[in-house]
Design a protein around this motif. Sequence first.
Motif, PDB file in Angstrom:
ATOM      1  N   THR A 110       0.833  -1.204   0.000  1.00 46.96           N
ATOM      2  CA  THR A 110       0.000   0.000   0.000  1.00 46.96           C
ATOM      3  C   THR A 110       0.868   1.254   0.000  1.00 46.96           C
ATOM      4  OG1 THR A 110      -0.147   0.142   2.420  1.00 46.96           O
ATOM      5  CG2 THR A 110      -1.804  -1.213   1.297  1.00 46.96           C
ATOM      6  N   PHE A 111       0.268   2.337  -0.482  1.00 47.70           N
ATOM      7  CA  PHE A 111       0.916   3.646  -0.407  1.00 47.70           C
ATOM      8  C   PHE A 111      -0.178   4.706  -0.411  1.00 47.70           C
ATOM      9  CE2 PHE A 111       3.164   7.412  -1.929  1.00 47.70           C
ATOM     10  CZ  PHE A 111       4.285   7.388  -1.111  1.00 47.70           C
ATOM     11  N   ALA A 112      -0.032   5.702   0.442  1.00 48.13           N
ATOM     12  CA  ALA A 112      -1.083   6.711   0.629  1.00 48.13           C
ATOM     13  C   ALA A 112      -0.837   7.953  -0.212  1.00 48.13           C
ATOM     14  CB  ALA A 112      -1.173   7.101   2.102  1.00 48.13           C
ATOM     15  N   TYR A 113      -1.933   8.551  -0.665  1.00 49.96           N
ATOM     16  CA  TYR A 113      -1.846   9.791  -1.428  1.00 49.96           C
ATOM     17  C   TYR A 113      -1.227  10.913  -0.604  1.00 49.96           C
ATOM     18  CZ  TYR A 113      -4.454   8.797  -5.762  1.00 49.96           C
ATOM     19  OH  TYR A 113      -4.841   8.335  -6.997  1.00 49.96           O
ATOM     20  N   ASP A 114      -1.434  10.903   0.722  1.00 47.94           N
ATOM     21  CA  ASP A 114      -0.925  12.021   1.525  1.00 47.94           C
ATOM     22  C   ASP A 114       0.592  11.974   1.702  1.00 47.94           C
ATOM     23  OD1 ASP A 114      -0.587  10.034   3.426  1.00 47.94           O
ATOM     24  OD2 ASP A 114      -2.135  10.773   4.790  1.00 47.94           O
ATOM     25  N   GLU A 115       1.243  10.984   1.084  1.00 46.52           N
ATOM     26  CA  GLU A 115       2.706  10.948   1.045  1.00 46.52           C
ATOM     27  C   GLU A 115       3.237  11.308  -0.336  1.00 46.52           C
ATOM     28  OE1 GLU A 115       4.664   7.668   3.307  1.00 46.52           O
ATOM     29  OE2 GLU A 115       2.630   6.842   3.367  1.00 46.52           O
ATOM     30  N   ASN A 116       2.341  11.751  -1.218  1.00 43.38           N
ATOM     31  CA  ASN A 116       2.729  12.145  -2.576  1.00 43.38           C
ATOM     32  C   ASN A 116       2.762  13.664  -2.664  1.00 43.38           C
ATOM     33  OD1 ASN A 116       1.439  13.008  -5.463  1.00 43.38           O
ATOM     34  ND2 ASN A 116       2.868  11.309  -5.717  1.00 43.38           N
ATOM     35  N   ASP A 117       3.886  14.217  -3.086  1.00 44.79           N
ATOM     36  CA  ASP A 117       4.061  15.671  -3.062  1.00 44.79           C
ATOM     37  C   ASP A 117       3.085  16.407  -3.970  1.00 44.79           C
ATOM     38  OD1 ASP A 117       6.062  15.098  -1.307  1.00 44.79           O
ATOM     39  OD2 ASP A 117       7.722  15.723  -2.615  1.00 44.79           O
ATOM     40  N   ARG A 118       2.793  15.843  -5.141  1.00 45.26           N
ATOM     41  CA  ARG A 118       1.849  16.505  -6.040  1.00 45.26           C
ATOM     42  C   ARG A 118       0.446  16.536  -5.425  1.00 45.26           C
ATOM     43  NH1 ARG A 118       1.744  17.278 -11.627  1.00 45.26           N
ATOM     44  NH2 ARG A 118      -0.046  18.606 -12.147  1.00 45.26           N
ATOM     45  N   VAL A 143       4.472   2.474  -4.429  1.00 46.00           N
ATOM     46  CA  VAL A 143       3.844   1.281  -3.852  1.00 46.00           C
ATOM     47  C   VAL A 143       4.679   0.042  -4.184  1.00 46.00           C
ATOM     48  CG1 VAL A 143       2.288   0.601  -5.756  1.00 46.00           C
ATOM     49  CG2 VAL A 143       1.624   0.167  -3.382  1.00 46.00           C
ATOM     50  N   ALA A 144       5.314   0.051  -5.350  1.00 46.86           N
ATOM     51  CA  ALA A 144       6.243  -1.048  -5.664  1.00 46.86           C
ATOM     52  C   ALA A 144       7.438  -1.000  -4.725  1.00 46.86           C
ATOM     53  CB  ALA A 144       6.698  -0.940  -7.120  1.00 46.86           C
ATOM     54  N   GLY A 145       7.903   0.204  -4.412  1.00 46.04           N
ATOM     55  CA  GLY A 145       8.980   0.348  -3.439  1.00 46.04           C
ATOM     56  C   GLY A 145       8.565  -0.141  -2.061  1.00 46.04           C
ATOM     57  N   ALA A 146       7.304   0.135  -1.707  1.00 48.17           N
ATOM     58  CA  ALA A 146       6.801  -0.315  -0.411  1.00 48.17           C
ATOM     59  C   ALA A 146       6.779  -1.836  -0.325  1.00 48.17           C
ATOM     60  CB  ALA A 146       5.398   0.247  -0.174  1.00 48.17           C
ATOM     61  N   TYR A 147       6.581  -2.485  -1.457  1.00 49.28           N
ATOM     62  CA  TYR A 147       6.596  -3.948  -1.484  1.00 49.28           C
ATOM     63  C   TYR A 147       8.001  -4.481  -1.175  1.00 49.28           C
ATOM     64  CZ  TYR A 147       6.677  -8.664  -3.487  1.00 49.28           C
ATOM     65  OH  TYR A 147       6.855 -10.006  -3.678  1.00 49.28           O
ATOM     66  N   PHE A 148       9.030  -3.797  -1.702  1.00 47.87           N
ATOM     67  CA  PHE A 148      10.392  -4.278  -1.522  1.00 47.87           C
ATOM     68  C   PHE A 148      11.052  -3.775  -0.242  1.00 47.87           C
ATOM     69  CE2 PHE A 148      10.001  -4.824  -6.173  1.00 47.87           C
ATOM     70  CZ  PHE A 148      10.378  -6.163  -6.245  1.00 47.87           C
ATOM     71  N   LYS A 178      -3.625   0.048  -3.284  1.00 53.01           N
ATOM     72  CA  LYS A 178      -3.414  -1.268  -2.688  1.00 53.01           C
ATOM     73  C   LYS A 178      -3.139  -2.249  -3.831  1.00 53.01           C
ATOM     74  CE  LYS A 178      -6.530  -2.655   0.308  1.00 53.01           C
ATOM     75  NZ  LYS A 178      -7.792  -3.245   0.852  1.00 53.01           N
ATOM     76  N   VAL A 179      -2.014  -2.951  -3.749  1.00 55.42           N
ATOM     77  CA  VAL A 179      -1.649  -3.917  -4.784  1.00 55.42           C
ATOM     78  C   VAL A 179      -1.523  -5.297  -4.155  1.00 55.42           C
ATOM     79  CG1 VAL A 179       0.008  -4.549  -6.586  1.00 55.42           C
ATOM     80  CG2 VAL A 179      -0.438  -2.136  -6.088  1.00 55.42           C
ATOM     81  N   MET A 180      -2.193  -6.258  -4.752  1.00 55.71           N
ATOM     82  CA  MET A 180      -2.133  -7.643  -4.296  1.00 55.71           C
ATOM     83  C   MET A 180      -1.059  -8.386  -5.085  1.00 55.71           C
ATOM     84  SD  MET A 180      -4.836  -6.160  -3.201  1.00 55.71           S
ATOM     85  CE  MET A 180      -5.715  -5.711  -4.720  1.00 55.71           C
ATOM     86  N   VAL A 181      -0.113  -8.986  -4.385  1.00 56.47           N
ATOM     87  CA  VAL A 181       1.075  -9.568  -5.014  1.00 56.47           C
ATOM     88  C   VAL A 181       1.207 -11.038  -4.614  1.00 56.47           C
ATOM     89  CG1 VAL A 181       3.553  -9.320  -5.381  1.00 56.47           C
ATOM     90  CG2 VAL A 181       2.171  -7.308  -4.806  1.00 56.47           C
ATOM     91  N   VAL A 182       1.495 -11.874  -5.607  1.00 54.21           N
ATOM     92  CA  VAL A 182       1.747 -13.294  -5.368  1.00 54.21           C
ATOM     93  C   VAL A 182       3.043 -13.670  -6.086  1.00 54.21           C
ATOM     94  CG1 VAL A 182       0.920 -15.655  -5.697  1.00 54.21           C
ATOM     95  CG2 VAL A 182      -0.711 -13.835  -5.145  1.00 54.21           C
ATOM     96  N   SER A 183       4.002 -14.146  -5.336  1.00 57.68           N
ATOM     97  CA  SER A 183       5.292 -14.574  -5.908  1.00 57.68           C
ATOM     98  C   SER A 183       5.940 -13.483  -6.754  1.00 57.68           C
ATOM     99  CB  SER A 183       5.108 -15.850  -6.740  1.00 57.68           C
ATOM    100  OG  SER A 183       4.582 -16.890  -5.945  1.00 57.68           O
ATOM    101  N   GLY A 184       5.838 -12.267  -6.259  1.00 63.64           N
ATOM    102  CA  GLY A 184       6.505 -11.156  -6.928  1.00 63.64           C
ATOM    103  C   GLY A 184       5.764 -10.539  -8.083  1.00 63.64           C
ATOM    104  N   ARG A 185       4.575 -11.066  -8.423  1.00 65.10           N
ATOM    105  CA  ARG A 185       3.794 -10.513  -9.524  1.00 65.10           C
ATOM    106  C   ARG A 185       2.468  -9.954  -8.999  1.00 65.10           C
ATOM    107  NH1 ARG A 185       6.026 -12.308 -14.393  1.00 65.10           N
ATOM    108  NH2 ARG A 185       7.263 -14.213 -14.210  1.00 65.10           N
ATOM    109  N   PRO A 186       2.048  -8.780  -9.476  1.00 64.46           N
ATOM    110  CA  PRO A 186       0.739  -8.270  -9.067  1.00 64.46           C
ATOM    111  C   PRO A 186      -0.384  -9.104  -9.680  1.00 64.46           C
ATOM    112  CG  PRO A 186       1.691  -6.874 -10.777  1.00 64.46           C
ATOM    113  CD  PRO A 186       2.742  -7.874 -10.396  1.00 64.46           C
ATOM    114  N   VAL A 187      -1.385  -9.403  -8.870  1.00 66.39           N
ATOM    115  CA  VAL A 187      -2.568 -10.116  -9.366  1.00 66.39           C
ATOM    116  C   VAL A 187      -3.807  -9.240  -9.288  1.00 66.39           C
ATOM    117  CG1 VAL A 187      -1.640 -12.384  -8.803  1.00 66.39           C
ATOM    118  CG2 VAL A 187      -3.027 -11.164  -7.099  1.00 66.39           C
ATOM    119  N   GLY A 188      -3.657  -8.051  -8.744  1.00 66.17           N
ATOM    120  CA  GLY A 188      -4.774  -7.115  -8.664  1.00 66.17           C
ATOM    121  C   GLY A 188      -4.313  -5.805  -8.070  1.00 66.17           C
ATOM    122  N   ALA A 189      -5.026  -4.742  -8.380  1.00 64.39           N
ATOM    123  CA  ALA A 189      -4.720  -3.431  -7.809  1.00 64.39           C
ATOM    124  C   ALA A 189      -6.013  -2.654  -7.634  1.00 64.39           C
ATOM    125  CB  ALA A 189      -3.746  -2.653  -8.706  1.00 64.39           C
TER     126      ALA A 189
END
Length: 473
Positions: A371-379, A446-451, A391-402
């Motif tokens: 997950t990543f929140a809009y209130d952390e985005n400068d724009r 949000v991809a960064g938040a995953y890693f 919110k991104v749903m990830v299985v084995s490193g691949r997104p399966v839904g967002a």
Amino acid sequence: MSRIETDILVIGAGSAGLSVAAGAVQMGARVVLLEGHEMGGDCLNYGCVPSKALLAAAKAAHGQRHAERFGVANAPGEADYAKVMEHVAGVIAEIAPVDSQERFEGLGVTVIREYGRFISPEEVQAGETVIKARRIVIATGSSPLVPPIPGLDTVPYLTNETLFDQREKPEHLLIVGGGPIGMEMAQAHVRLGCRVTVIEGETSLGKDDPEMASVVLETLRAEGVAIEEGAKVAEVSGKSGAIEVTAEDGRRFSGSHLLVAVGRKINTDRLDLEKASIATSDRGRIEVDDTLRTSNRRVYAIGDAAGGLQFTHVAGYHASVIIRSLLFALPAKAKTAHIPWCTYTDPELAQVGLTEAQARAEYGGRVEIATFAYDENDRAIAEHHTRGHIKVMVVSGRPVGATIVGHGAGEQISLWALALANRLKMSQVAGMVAPYPTYGEINKRVAGAYFSPRLFDNPLIKRVVGFVQRRIP
């Protein structure tokens, strides 16, 4: 009675039918197109285009009333409802030439402005013309579902097909149905100065992730929309300007106008499908396989006529799938996992692939949620659009839904539709560079938040870094 023989007959000049007709004729096929109503279908005349034009006008009025946060004086933001609807009509008129009979005849399509009905497995009659075709495409779309509510036939009511003809501003608009159409029109009208009550038999935006939908519903309530859930309608009564809706539990709602927005029904009533041996389900949906073929091998059904997801972009996608079969006899199958959709409220609510609940049901403990929140985005901070998150749903490193709720969610979801369509990994999304400052950075973050936990909370990584640093000269 005249007769025509053609390669491809398309029944319906909405988004799906027009896409097939334009593609096929420009690649050398003989094409006949039937349309008994409006060219452009529901999307242009009663759906996507007018609703977004109305929402744009409502957003302008709302912005005037809430400009002070930018250091600009608030203004009344009073809307002239009749002029707003003229703006809507003007938008339709500007787009209409792209879908017009003249344009398609210019491309080489034979356009017949009549409804079609099957008279045999390979023949369709339209007015005084019988068309025999090698392949037939049913693209008749859908229309508003009007449920058999007692008393509904005795009072004036609106659907999306009649709403945009309104020129008198509703004093108090009652909306039966808390789905995307109901919620979009609720917010548009409350921002244009109407009182609005949404009457929903179950849960509003019930097909979406409840956590994300709640952000939209809280916003609409804060703007003044009354949302009544669990209110199954038992009866409608009254007259023009004074309509009452009674729920099964006894709740009563009074208003000046009534909009019925409880879903869609597929337009197959005129087709005489049984004469072409085309099977349908109990609810009237045309049964198709994964190539979009019906039980009659000559006939395809696409867009809303095929059931499933009822969106204009799905209609266009279906057209692209069957063009391969129609013109080149190549195999092509329709898929749904990569199809996005969006509710165009403010904030928007967009989805592609599996929701969190669906992902957990299918993959269990293998699912990770980033997950990543809009209130952390400068724009978003700069433009005061900080409500929402991804919110991104990830299985084995691949997104399966967002799922995205927030400003421009409908634009943001496209990247995740691309990722699902091409089975991209989260590492590939993380490798993207987005310009700063943009809302698009939310997808990278949000991809960064995953890693992040893998990198910053990993003792082995820290030991390796420490080892390398001690040995750098």
